[in-house]
Design an enzyme around this catalytic site. Sequence first.
Site, PDB file in Angstrom:
ATOM      1  N   SER A 121     111.678  70.143  32.461  1.00 53.28           N
ATOM      2  CA  SER A 121     112.413  70.745  33.516  1.00 53.28           C
ATOM      3  C   SER A 121     112.384  72.249  33.585  1.00 53.28           C
ATOM      4  CB  SER A 121     113.835  70.608  32.873  1.00 53.28           C
ATOM      5  OG  SER A 121     114.050  69.407  32.168  1.00 53.28           O
ATOM      6  N   GLU A 154     110.926  66.880  42.175  1.00 53.53           N
ATOM      7  CA  GLU A 154     110.262  68.157  42.555  1.00 53.53           C
ATOM      8  C   GLU A 154     109.082  67.791  42.147  1.00 53.53           C
ATOM      9  OE1 GLU A 154     113.364  71.733  41.970  1.00 53.53           O
ATOM     10  OE2 GLU A 154     113.088  70.623  40.182  1.00 53.53           O
TER      11      GLU A 154
HETATM   12  N1  3HC Z   1     121.313  53.352  37.059  1.00 51.98           N
HETATM   13  C1  3HC Z   1     121.407  52.649  38.403  1.00 51.98           C
HETATM   14  N2  3HC Z   1     122.536  53.057  39.153  1.00 51.98           N
HETATM   15  C2  3HC Z   1     123.458  53.925  38.760  1.00 51.98           C
HETATM   16  C3  3HC Z   1     123.429  54.385  37.389  1.00 51.98           C
HETATM   17  C4  3HC Z   1     122.245  54.030  36.736  1.00 51.98           C
HETATM   18  N3  3HC Z   1     122.167  54.739  35.344  1.00 51.98           N
HETATM   19  N4  3HC Z   1     124.531  55.251  37.117  1.00 51.98           N
HETATM   20  C5  3HC Z   1     125.307  55.040  38.301  1.00 51.98           C
HETATM   21  N5  3HC Z   1     124.585  54.261  39.061  1.00 51.98           N
HETATM   22  C6  3HC Z   1     124.813  53.897  40.653  1.00 51.98           C
HETATM   23  C7  3HC Z   1     126.099  52.932  40.374  1.00 51.98           C
HETATM   24  O1  3HC Z   1     125.714  51.403  40.586  1.00 51.98           O
HETATM   25  C8  3HC Z   1     126.852  53.205  41.634  1.00 51.98           C
HETATM   26  O2  3HC Z   1     126.575  52.663  42.812  1.00 51.98           O
HETATM   27  P1  3HC Z   1     127.309  52.034  44.153  1.00 51.98           P
HETATM   28  O3  3HC Z   1     128.488  53.109  44.286  1.00 51.98           O
HETATM   29  O4  3HC Z   1     126.401  51.710  45.198  1.00 51.98           O
HETATM   30  O5  3HC Z   1     128.003  50.903  43.457  1.00 51.98           O
HETATM   31  C9  3HC Z   1     126.971  54.639  41.927  1.00 51.98           C
HETATM   32  O6  3HC Z   1     125.583  54.912  41.135  1.00 51.98           O
HETATM   33  C10 3HC Z   1     127.920  55.383  41.233  1.00 51.98           C
HETATM   34  O7  3HC Z   1     128.217  55.148  39.991  1.00 51.98           O
HETATM   35  P2  3HC Z   1     129.609  54.593  39.286  1.00 51.98           P
HETATM   36  O8  3HC Z   1     130.394  54.190  40.295  1.00 51.98           O
HETATM   37  O9  3HC Z   1     129.265  54.046  37.821  1.00 51.98           O
HETATM   38  O10 3HC Z   1     129.902  56.105  38.686  1.00 51.98           O
HETATM   39  P3  3HC Z   1     130.265  57.596  39.570  1.00 51.98           P
HETATM   40  O11 3HC Z   1     130.585  57.139  40.755  1.00 51.98           O
HETATM   41  O12 3HC Z   1     130.744  58.332  38.547  1.00 51.98           O
HETATM   42  O13 3HC Z   1     128.632  58.010  39.634  1.00 51.98           O
HETATM   43  C11 3HC Z   1     126.636  59.271  38.962  1.00 51.98           C
HETATM   44  C12 3HC Z   1     127.761  58.366  38.359  1.00 51.98           C
HETATM   45  C13 3HC Z   1     125.489  58.560  39.807  1.00 51.98           C
HETATM   46  C14 3HC Z   1     126.109  59.616  37.561  1.00 51.98           C
HETATM   47  C15 3HC Z   1     127.167  60.463  39.785  1.00 51.98           C
HETATM   48  O14 3HC Z   1     128.568  60.867  38.970  1.00 51.98           O
HETATM   49  C16 3HC Z   1     126.480  61.571  40.159  1.00 51.98           C
HETATM   50  O15 3HC Z   1     125.439  61.480  41.032  1.00 51.98           O
HETATM   51  N6  3HC Z   1     126.555  62.728  39.472  1.00 51.98           N
HETATM   52  C17 3HC Z   1     125.581  63.753  39.382  1.00 51.98           C
HETATM   53  C18 3HC Z   1     124.480  63.613  38.702  1.00 51.98           C
HETATM   54  C19 3HC Z   1     123.580  64.975  38.614  1.00 51.98           C
HETATM   55  O16 3HC Z   1     123.875  65.929  39.212  1.00 51.98           O
HETATM   56  N7  3HC Z   1     122.510  64.783  38.187  1.00 51.98           N
HETATM   57  C20 3HC Z   1     121.511  65.587  38.215  1.00 51.98           C
HETATM   58  C21 3HC Z   1     121.408  66.338  36.736  1.00 51.98           C
HETATM   59  S1  3HC Z   1     120.310  67.459  36.619  1.00 51.98           S
HETATM   60  C22 3HC Z   1     118.729  66.662  36.042  1.00 51.98           C
HETATM   61  O17 3HC Z   1     118.890  65.566  35.676  1.00 51.98           O
HETATM   62  C23 3HC Z   1     117.753  67.655  35.950  1.00 51.98           C
HETATM   63  C24 3HC Z   1     117.511  67.956  34.199  1.00 51.98           C
HETATM   64  O18 3HC Z   1     116.205  68.681  34.322  1.00 51.98           O
HETATM   65  C25 3HC Z   1     118.416  68.839  33.516  1.00 51.98           C
END
Ligand code: 3HC
Length: 287
Positions: A121, A154
């Site tokens: 990262s 990325e």
């Molecule tokens: N695997 C597959 N699908 C998943 C999943 C997983 N682990 N988690 C969630 N999903 C899917 C669900 O199936 C659902 O799909 P649908 O709406 O089509 O049915 C959708 O994602 C939404 O899931 P939920 O309803 O369970 O939960 P939320 O609506 O709260 O979404 C989330 C969860 C996808 C994590 C959403 O909140 C999100 O996108 N959050 C932001 C995440 C983010 O910013 N990530 C980047 C982090 S920074 C990073 O990773 C970089 C590192 O270097 C630090």
Amino acid sequence: MQTISRLGVVGCGLMGSGIAEVAALGGLDVLVAEGSPEAVRSGRRRVEASLDRGVRRGKITEAARDAAVARLAYTDDLDGMADRQFVIEAVAENREVKTGVFAALDRVVTDPEAVLATNTSSLPVIDLAVSTQRPAQVIGLHFFNPVPVQALVEVIPALTTSPDTVLRTRAFVSEHLGKEIVQASDRSGFVVNALLVPFLLSAVRMVDSGSARAEDIDRGMELGCAHPMGPLRLLDLIGLDTAQAVAESMYEEYKEPLYAPPALLRRMVAAGRLGRKTGQGFYDYTA
Ligand code: 3HC
């Protein structure tokens, strides 16, 4: 150009398991390496639980899940990576650990054209490239959590990465993993974390100073700016230890106070409150 069909993934934590899952669903033969038989078992459980969840939520068919499971193999021995054409390292965000993995992959992987990619990262890709005898084939490939959901990867060429490696990597990511690409230069945090991390750390400072509660900060960003989750919930998802390691590398690179891990973050990491994975972070997940 050689077609890539055999992928190696080193590390099967949050990120490695997601990468392995996406790659297997994309039709690749995937070998996942972890450090011990126990880590292999829990990595495998994580991948399979996520595939099962995909079936339950109607994202993939049972047949697609079964085919993906059949394309996945696991090992606790890096020597197993010998025949891989592309390897993605996704171990802990620690310079020594990652450098060790790259030096080992360099010894083991026999194909001289194989690409060795890191999911770091924030660490310099060049440090990993020069720990091998093939720095032209080392590249950064930064995924986002949860990997099956987030569309972006990325792509980060180091100073030594060849144009051919960049081309092959970009083709691999879009054709086999179905992800969108942003290309960035080898500067700590690349594009997304360089913008995201100061925001997350500012939210921690806000909690620490008592100016707002975690729930209100998150609600503010969710309802006010349409973020899918607020910064403190997101920190709990990323893992506070990972966030601290990323912030430390970025601070080391830029000496910019906004990147310095706040005291509260350090204390929570010291207390083992790492977020969802330990059941407690800014929120409680034990219920
Ligand atoms: N695997 C597959 N699908 C998943 C999943 C997983 N682990 N988690 C969630 N999903 C899917 C669900 O199936 C659902 O799909 P649908 O709406 O089509 O049915 C959708 O994602 C939404 O899931 P939920 O309803 O369970 O939960 P939320 O609506 O709260 O979404 C989330 C969860 C996808 C994590 C959403 O909140 C999100 O996108 N959050 C932001 C995440 C983010 O910013 N990530 C980047 C982090 S920074 C990073 O990773 C970089 C590192 O270097 C630090």
